[in-house]
Design an enzyme around this catalytic site. Sequence first.
Site, PDB file in Angstrom:
ATOM      1  N   THR A 127      -6.284   2.283   9.038  1.00  0.00           N
ATOM      2  CA  THR A 127      -5.416   3.368   9.529  1.00  0.00           C
ATOM      3  C   THR A 127      -6.227   4.468  10.199  1.00  0.00           C
ATOM      4  O   THR A 127      -5.796   5.035  11.209  1.00  0.00           O
ATOM      5  CB  THR A 127      -4.553   3.937   8.381  1.00  0.00           C
ATOM      6  OG1 THR A 127      -3.748   2.870   7.867  1.00  0.00           O
ATOM      7  CG2 THR A 127      -3.647   5.053   8.851  1.00  0.00           C
ATOM      8  N   GLU A 161       0.801  -1.219   0.000  1.00  0.00           N
ATOM      9  CA  GLU A 161       0.000   0.000   0.000  1.00  0.00           C
ATOM     10  C   GLU A 161       0.838   1.275   0.000  1.00  0.00           C
ATOM     11  O   GLU A 161       0.632   2.160  -0.825  1.00  0.00           O
ATOM     12  CB  GLU A 161      -0.929   0.011   1.225  1.00  0.00           C
ATOM     13  CG  GLU A 161      -1.767   1.279   1.283  1.00  0.00           C
ATOM     14  CD  GLU A 161      -2.814   1.269   2.376  1.00  0.00           C
ATOM     15  OE1 GLU A 161      -2.719   0.451   3.305  1.00  0.00           O
ATOM     16  OE2 GLU A 161      -3.732   2.100   2.274  1.00  0.00           O
ATOM     17  N   ASP A 171      -0.770  -5.056   3.056  1.00  0.00           N
ATOM     18  CA  ASP A 171      -1.350  -3.861   3.690  1.00  0.00           C
ATOM     19  C   ASP A 171      -0.785  -3.810   5.112  1.00  0.00           C
ATOM     20  O   ASP A 171      -1.158  -4.609   5.973  1.00  0.00           O
ATOM     21  CB  ASP A 171      -2.882  -3.961   3.727  1.00  0.00           C
ATOM     22  CG  ASP A 171      -3.507  -2.644   4.186  1.00  0.00           C
ATOM     23  OD1 ASP A 171      -2.795  -1.815   4.794  1.00  0.00           O
ATOM     24  OD2 ASP A 171      -4.711  -2.453   3.934  1.00  0.00           O
ATOM     25  N   ILE A 228      -1.003  -1.680   7.625  1.00  0.00           N
ATOM     26  CA  ILE A 228      -2.046  -1.423   8.633  1.00  0.00           C
ATOM     27  C   ILE A 228      -3.348  -1.212   7.874  1.00  0.00           C
ATOM     28  O   ILE A 228      -3.483  -0.258   7.109  1.00  0.00           O
ATOM     29  CB  ILE A 228      -1.746  -0.176   9.488  1.00  0.00           C
ATOM     30  CG1 ILE A 228      -0.446  -0.382  10.269  1.00  0.00           C
ATOM     31  CG2 ILE A 228      -2.913   0.099  10.441  1.00  0.00           C
ATOM     32  CD1 ILE A 228      -0.120   0.742  11.241  1.00  0.00           C
ATOM     33  N   ASP A 229      -4.279  -2.106   8.062  1.00  0.00           N
ATOM     34  CA  ASP A 229      -5.600  -1.895   7.479  1.00  0.00           C
ATOM     35  C   ASP A 229      -6.498  -1.384   8.584  1.00  0.00           C
ATOM     36  O   ASP A 229      -6.651  -2.025   9.629  1.00  0.00           O
ATOM     37  CB  ASP A 229      -6.164  -3.179   6.878  1.00  0.00           C
ATOM     38  CG  ASP A 229      -7.497  -2.866   6.208  1.00  0.00           C
ATOM     39  OD1 ASP A 229      -7.541  -1.904   5.425  1.00  0.00           O
ATOM     40  OD2 ASP A 229      -8.498  -3.529   6.516  1.00  0.00           O
ATOM     41  N   ASP A 247      -6.251  -4.796   0.173  1.00  0.00           N
ATOM     42  CA  ASP A 247      -7.371  -5.058   1.086  1.00  0.00           C
ATOM     43  C   ASP A 247      -7.998  -6.417   0.799  1.00  0.00           C
ATOM     44  O   ASP A 247      -8.651  -7.009   1.652  1.00  0.00           O
ATOM     45  CB  ASP A 247      -8.469  -3.994   0.922  1.00  0.00           C
ATOM     46  CG  ASP A 247      -7.999  -2.601   1.294  1.00  0.00           C
ATOM     47  OD1 ASP A 247      -7.420  -2.447   2.378  1.00  0.00           O
ATOM     48  OD2 ASP A 247      -8.206  -1.670   0.496  1.00  0.00           O
TER      49      ASP A 247
HETATM   50  O1  LIG Z   1      -6.636   1.694   6.368  1.00  0.00           O
HETATM   51  P1  LIG Z   1      -6.279   1.437   4.953  1.00  0.00           P
HETATM   52  O2  LIG Z   1      -5.189   0.437   4.789  1.00  0.00           O
HETATM   53  O3  LIG Z   1      -6.017   2.693   4.193  1.00  0.00           O
HETATM   54  O4  LIG Z   1      -7.514   0.676   4.285  1.00  0.00           O
HETATM   55  C1  LIG Z   1      -8.790   1.181   4.121  1.00  0.00           C
HETATM   56  C2  LIG Z   1      -9.305   0.702   2.804  1.00  0.00           C
HETATM   57  O5  LIG Z   1      -8.416   0.976   1.781  1.00  0.00           O
HETATM   58  C3  LIG Z   1     -10.633   1.366   2.513  1.00  0.00           C
HETATM   59  O6  LIG Z   1     -11.125   0.891   1.323  1.00  0.00           O
HETATM   60  C4  LIG Z   1     -11.633   1.068   3.609  1.00  0.00           C
HETATM   61  O7  LIG Z   1     -12.770   1.830   3.366  1.00  0.00           O
HETATM   62  C5  LIG Z   1     -11.068   1.407   4.947  1.00  0.00           C
HETATM   63  O8  LIG Z   1     -11.981   1.044   5.928  1.00  0.00           O
HETATM   64  C6  LIG Z   1      -9.771   0.697   5.129  1.00  0.00           C
HETATM   65  O9  LIG Z   1      -9.318   0.885   6.400  1.00  0.00           O
HETATM   66 MG   LIG Z   2      -3.268   0.250   5.092  1.00  0.00          MG
END
Ligand SMILES: O=P(O)(O)O[C@H]1[C@H](O)[C@@H](O)[C@H](O)[C@@H](O)[C@@H]1O
Ligand SMILES: [Mg+2]
Length: 363
Positions: free
Chosen positions: A181, A156, A176, A178-179, A306
């Site tokens: 964030t 990411e 990813d 941190i999913d 994701d």
């Molecule tokens: O937290 P990140 O890794 O930016 O991921 C997000 C994801 O890309 C989005 O599509 C979702 O809507 C978020 O809830 C995820 O946290």
């Molecule tokens: Mg992330």
Amino acid sequence: PSRLTTPASCGLRLRKSNPLAAEGSSLGLTAPRATCARTAWTRQEGQRRPQLAHTRGSPLHIRCLAGVVATGARGHRRARPPPRDLAPVLFRASVPGPQSPAPTLLAIIRKALSEEKRVSTKTSAADLVTETDHLVEGLIISELQERFPSHRFIAEESAAAGAKCVLTPSPTWIVDPIDGTCNFVHRFPTVAVSIGFAVDQELEFGVIYHCTEERLYTGRRGRGAFCNGQRLQVSGETDISKALVLTEIGPRRDPATLKLFLSNMERLLHAKAHGVRVIGSSTLALCHLASGAADAYYQFGLHCWDLAAATVIIREAGGIVMDTSGGPLDLMSCRVVAAGTREMAMLIAQALQTINYGRDDEK
Ligand SMILES: O=P(O)(O)O[C@H]1[C@H](O)[C@@H](O)[C@H](O)[C@@H](O)[C@@H]1O
Ligand SMILES: [Mg+2]
């Protein structure tokens, strides 16, 4: 069990008590020992990115991840193992005990969760990133790169810094760091690390770690999906009026996108879904689907990192992951419908209006 040799400065073995032990025993896992890493921050092309050097005794010890085994070639470490023989187990999951000062990957994330963070935005004001996202991504990639120098990576924060997201037939890790964030920034305890692996453009395995609840979800093609060693099974629900549906908002907040997002939610509520939930982490929402705690998931505006790990986990739990058109999943298409049953997935797909987020491999 086979024991992989790692470079002297970064030996990694997995504990017998690791939640993956049930699955792990068949994968030849062994217990972890410390990996040492030193980080230094440099500016490259305007980006702040970690440079990692494995150094025993350096200030920042990281016991972070990865027992990777070649089941067909026990005891042999190969620079490029045969694709089908790879099995992953990532993450030393526990916070280290008192005699062990080295922080785990998980400990780094958990510590940062409770601290003040420097937050930046990416594609929109709601698309957040912190130093910890960069740090964790750098650690994961450097660790894997050391073991598998010929493998490719899609990650990411590297993508945000301009790296291309192209899935080739080469063995590819899709990360990813941190999913969730935005949750992480707000200390909302729904945060995960997600790592998928594809070969020949086919997803082979996925690992997702729920950092605050210490739940390790794993799936390997043809070998089932597990959470802390317990087999996962999706729900068999086919009726929207009995379904709990999960979604995520996606990064955009312009009026046209919001209108479509809310209208999609409204359509499912008109179809009398029991609820439509937004928990702030696509990967963990997809894990809830895999465990049968929800019946369907859909989203526009998510990314391949994701979806990669979660797709294997859901499929191995008996579920369906498809494109919002009702066709086969396209990992790069920034959209998805997933459900416990094909009937449910098709009903959801038919109810949705498309929100066009473009493609990961065209950015
Ligand atoms: O937290 P990140 O890794 O930016 O991921 C997000 C994801 O890309 C989005 O599509 C979702 O809507 C978020 O809830 C995820 O946290
Ligand atoms: Mg992330």
